[in-house]
Design an enzyme around this catalytic site. Structure first.
Site, PDB file in Angstrom:
ATOM      1  N   PHE A 109       0.815  -1.218   0.000  1.00  0.00           N
ATOM      2  CA  PHE A 109       0.000   0.000   0.000  1.00  0.00           C
ATOM      3  C   PHE A 109       0.848   1.268   0.000  1.00  0.00           C
ATOM      4  CE2 PHE A 109      -0.280   2.563   3.873  1.00  0.00           C
ATOM      5  CZ  PHE A 109       0.478   1.842   4.764  1.00  0.00           C
ATOM      6  N   LYS A 110       2.095   1.146   0.419  1.00  0.00           N
ATOM      7  CA  LYS A 110       2.915   2.353   0.519  1.00  0.00           C
ATOM      8  C   LYS A 110       3.166   3.013  -0.834  1.00  0.00           C
ATOM      9  CE  LYS A 110       4.810   1.359   4.996  1.00  0.00           C
ATOM     10  NZ  LYS A 110       4.230   0.029   5.318  1.00  0.00           N
ATOM     11  N   ASP A 111       3.026   2.244  -1.915  1.00  0.00           N
ATOM     12  CA  ASP A 111       3.167   2.842  -3.244  1.00  0.00           C
ATOM     13  C   ASP A 111       2.135   3.961  -3.468  1.00  0.00           C
ATOM     14  OD1 ASP A 111       5.268   1.204  -4.203  1.00  0.00           O
ATOM     15  OD2 ASP A 111       3.845  -0.378  -4.741  1.00  0.00           O
ATOM     16  N   LEU A 114       3.850   6.872  -1.981  1.00  0.00           N
ATOM     17  CA  LEU A 114       5.235   7.183  -2.352  1.00  0.00           C
ATOM     18  C   LEU A 114       5.440   7.413  -3.841  1.00  0.00           C
ATOM     19  CD1 LEU A 114       7.030   5.044   0.311  1.00  0.00           C
ATOM     20  CD2 LEU A 114       7.029   7.519   0.095  1.00  0.00           C
TER      21      LEU A 114
END
Ligand SMILES: *Cc1c(COP(=O)(O)O)cnc(C)c1O
Length: 463
Positions: A109-111, A114
């Site tokens: 999910f960090k994409d 980021l």
């Protein structure tokens, strides 16, 4: 929109400065001066929007110092790297709505945040004709997502510390196989918390920070929280029945408190009651679930679990919530955080009523994670990654009849193939961009968890 520090000792700054500052210069975290409200009619009018269009609507309410067309372009480019047309699709499995947040380049999910932050940095640096050295600590997924966010970008170098041997093989390879000249992977002999403490210390060395134009990419950066607010709004739009008084619950696998804090902001933005309950799910590193259930915010040893991205004790975004819990009293927040730094604990049992209005919480054991992956697969044929399984298990424990429950699926199961195999007897299918990753060329420097030597390495290799 102006931004303030949770510790009250910086003068208000606009969004773009808050992005470049990362951690506030007084050691606090940056927050918008006010939280904009979205009315029912506005929410209704967003129903047909694509994800990037919605992202623009939500984010632009917090950003008034980037021209509209530029902001749109940055957002569109950021989500063009996702492999699913809906960006964060909702799938229905059994009694749950699963919000799949893992269709970005590194399958976590960090994409979502980021990819956006990398493009935003690039844009702002070009404008200011300056350079940036990003330094961050990762428990696994942030590192690769951050690296993919900025790899090959001209005015940026990135230094990522990960705890040696404590991230999954795939996570490690995802970071170290990016061999662009601007990427520096450092494996430290220590835990994630050691890495995070080093990064925080380096940032409080203001002379060093300014000399090398240091920037943060950890979840302390407000722009990351902001990008994550979008998918809560997206879920509310697509899951509620759109009748008056309809509500949604969310279950959020939690480590650094960034993702769930974005949910908390969404809850404040949306018409009252739209988000009824945020369920904070932890693995056996349960400091945050103890905090919600007992008001006991006290550090314990970090335990190594099958959901390594949540093997965290001192959650870096906690201070943001604490600030609101203290009714935006920066002096009180500062003094509590100083107590915590000294004693490793703070007693917030007096605030229990408010905390329980804001969150429900459950801690999930290793055995339960495995059982949940196995049971979910046999009942619905859907494979959960261990982080998502933590959220599902917590959701099971608090789910209310008649209220839709959105469970955040924070990683693709193939990132944690061995944990999945132990639970269901087979490996999940490997997506295209992970195939052959273990055979690719990789680069990484092993270092002691020592602030001085890491700071020296940075100085040698900075832009
Ligand atoms: C980072 C991460 C989490 C925890 O998110 P926080 O914002 O740190 O609470 C959960 N699951 C996965 C897969 C992650 O990468």
């Amino acid at each position: 929109m102006q931004y303030l520090s949770t510790r009250g000792n910086i003068s208000p700054i606009p969004f773009t400065e808050a992005v470049m500052m990362g951690l506030a210069e007084d050691g606090g975290l940056l927050l918008p001066r006010t939280i904009p409200r979205i009315g029912c009619d506005t929410l209704q009018s967003w129903q047909q929007m694509s994800y990037p269009e919605l992202a623009f609507e939500v984010m632009s309410r917090f950003i008034d110092d980037i021209p509209t067309s530029d902001l749109r372009e940055i957002i569109n480019r950021s989500y063009s790297t996702f492999s699913h047309g809906d960006i964060t699709p909702l799938v229905h499995q059994g009694p749950y709505h699963i919000l799949e947040l893992f269709h970005g380049p590194t399958l976590a999910f960090k994409d979502v945040a980021l990819q956006f932050l990398g493009n935003l940095f690039e844009y702002l640096l070009q404008k200011n004709e300056s350079v940036l050295n990003i330094i961050g600590a990762t428990s696994g997924d942030t590192g690769s997502a951050a690296i993919y966010g900025v790899r090959g970008k001209e005015r940026i170098n990135i230094f990522i510390l990960h705890p040696k041997g404590r991230v999954s093989k795939v996570q490690e390879k995802q970071m170290t196989t990016v061999v662009d000249d601007n990427v520096f992977n450092i494996a430290i002999e220590g835990s994630f918390d050691d890495g995070q403490a080093i990064v925080k210390k380096i940032f409080t060395d203001i002379d060093f920070k300014n000399k090398y134009n240091l920037g943060a990419i950890n979840s302390i950066n407000w722009a990351r929280v902001l990008a994550q607010v979008v998918y809560y709004v997206y879920s509310c739009i697509h899951v509620t029945t759109h009748e008056k008084d309809s509500s949604v619950d969310f279950a959020i696998p939690t480590g650094n408190f960034g993702d769930i804090f974005a949910g908390y902001i969404a809850k404040k933005m949306l018409p009252p009651g739209t988000i009824r309950q945020l369920v904070l799910a932890t693995n056996s590193n349960d400091i945050l679930s103890r905090f919600v259930n007992d008001g006991d915010y006290s550090m314990a040893e970090v335990k190594i679990t099958s959901s390594p991205s949540m093997d965290i004790q001192a959650a870096s975004n906690f201070e943001r919530y604490l600030y609101y819990l203290m009714d935006s009293d920066a002096a009180k927040t500062k003094s509590l955080m100083e107590d915590f730094a000294k004693e490793g604990k703070i007693d917030l049992s007096n605030y229990q009523d408010q905390i329980k209005r804001d969150f429900a919480a459950a801690a999930v054991s290793e055995a339960e994670v495995s059982e949940t992956i196995s049971a979910f697969y046999s009942e619905y044929g859907y494979i959960l990654d261990p982080h998502t399984a933590v959220g599902i298990k917590a959701a099971e424990q608090v789910k209310a009849v008649g209220i839709p429950m959105v469970c955040l699926a924070t990683a693709h199961p193939a990132k944690f193939g061995d944990v999945v195999e132990a639970a269901i007897g087979k490996q999940p299918a490997v997506p295209e961009n992970l195939k052959g990753i273990t055979d690719r060329e990789s680069r990484c420097k092993v270092m002691e968890a020592d602030k001085t030597s890491i700071q020296d390495f940075l100085a040698e290799n900075a832009r």
